[in-house]
Design an enzyme around this catalytic site. Structure first.
Site, mmCIF file in Angstrom:
data_model
loop_
_atom_site.group_PDB
_atom_site.id
_atom_site.type_symbol
_atom_site.label_atom_id
_atom_site.label_comp_id
_atom_site.label_asym_id
_atom_site.label_seq_id
_atom_site.Cartn_x
_atom_site.Cartn_y
_atom_site.Cartn_z
ATOM 1 N N GLY A 46 0.941 -1.508 0.193
ATOM 2 C CA GLY A 46 0.199 0.461 0.081
ATOM 3 C C GLY A 46 0.545 1.099 0.004
ATOM 4 O O GLY A 46 1.826 0.916 -0.115
ATOM 5 N N GLN A 51 3.299 10.369 1.588
ATOM 6 C CA GLN A 51 4.514 8.917 1.002
ATOM 7 C C GLN A 51 5.104 9.829 -0.128
ATOM 8 O O GLN A 51 6.395 9.804 -0.269
ATOM 9 C CB GLN A 51 4.439 8.253 1.457
ATOM 10 N N CYS A 88 6.828 -0.546 7.061
ATOM 11 C CA CYS A 88 5.964 0.770 6.336
ATOM 12 C C CYS A 88 7.446 1.342 5.012
ATOM 13 O O CYS A 88 8.374 1.277 5.537
ATOM 14 C CB CYS A 88 5.958 1.621 6.836
ATOM 15 N N LEU A 89 6.446 1.844 3.550
ATOM 16 C CA LEU A 89 7.592 2.170 3.111
ATOM 17 C C LEU A 89 8.620 3.023 3.034
ATOM 18 O O LEU A 89 9.925 3.555 3.014
ATOM 19 C CB LEU A 89 7.258 2.334 1.476
ATOM 20 N N HIS A 130 -3.559 1.070 7.769
ATOM 21 C CA HIS A 130 -1.364 1.845 7.958
ATOM 22 C C HIS A 130 -2.114 2.951 7.174
ATOM 23 O O HIS A 130 -0.926 3.480 7.896
ATOM 24 C CB HIS A 130 -0.588 0.468 7.374
ATOM 25 N N GLU A 131 -2.515 2.539 5.373
ATOM 26 C CA GLU A 131 -2.687 3.835 5.083
ATOM 27 C C GLU A 131 -4.003 5.209 5.451
ATOM 28 O O GLU A 131 -3.170 6.277 5.085
ATOM 29 C CB GLU A 131 -3.095 3.109 3.929
ATOM 30 N N HIS A 134 -1.529 7.330 7.446
ATOM 31 C CA HIS A 134 -0.287 8.072 6.507
ATOM 32 C C HIS A 134 -1.660 8.802 6.607
ATOM 33 O O HIS A 134 -0.371 10.450 6.478
ATOM 34 C CB HIS A 134 -0.265 6.980 5.197
HETATM 35 NI NI NI Z 1 3.533 3.299 5.482
#
Ligand code: NI
Length: 172
Positions: A46, A51, A88-89, A130-131, A134
């Site tokens: 995701g 981000q 997490c990216l 999670h998203e 963000h």
């Molecule tokens: Ni993340």
């Protein structure tokens, strides 16, 4: 199509509450396409608009049946507990066991303007939570317990210092 640089821990854009989207237009469609390409390139399950530096309420995801994009998502209900090793990216190469609700009921709008109404559990529910975080300027480190967070902050502080040294030509 273009691949964005994914904003990393320490970038203030990751700490802002993203604003609602009012119009779905060509620019938003391009953003969604580019976010999907960026997510696959990373690779990740995701990716939320903040981000890639865009403070708008939008995320893309693919847990195996996508890609999908959800605009102005809202979690209307959540239930249960589920423990999962979450990453997490924007905090690459790290993950932690985190307990969150197992099931969520999410509503939003698709890129075609259709209402989305999904009952999700386990991995998909985790991805949504999670998203959503963000979009509210909340990072995974804030979901850790005290010991996990202490370890995380120690690693991330060193990373930030290393990055500063790498960028500063005086240190070359
Ligand atoms: Ni993340």
């Amino acid at each position: 199509m273009a691949i964005y640089n994914i904003r990393q821990f320490g970038d203030p854009v990751l700490r802002q509450r993203a604003r609602e989207i009012e119009n779905v237009d060509g620019a938003l469609r391009r953003l969604v396409d580019d976010m999907i390409e960026t997510m696959y390139d990373a690779p990740g399950l995701g990716l939320a608009a903040p981000q890639v530096g865009v403070e708008r309420r939008l995320f893309v995801y693919d847990i195996g049946d996508g890609p999908h994009a959800i605009i102005n998502p809202v979690i209307v209900e959540s239930r249960g507990e589920w423990n999962y090793d979450e990453g997490c990216l924007s905090i690459p190469d790290l993950s932690w066991n985190v307990v969150r609700p197992n099931e969520v009921h999410l509503r939003g709008v698709s890129i075609d303007g259709e209402e989305i109404d999904i009952e999700a559990d386990e991995l998909l529910a985790r991805c949504f939570q999670h998203e959503m975080d963000h979009l509210d300027g909340i990072l995974l480190v804030e979901r850790l317990d005290a010991d996990q967070r202490k370890e995380a902050m120690s690693i991330l502080r060193h990373r930030t210092l290393d990055a500063a040294v790498a960028i500063d030509p005086a240190h070359v």
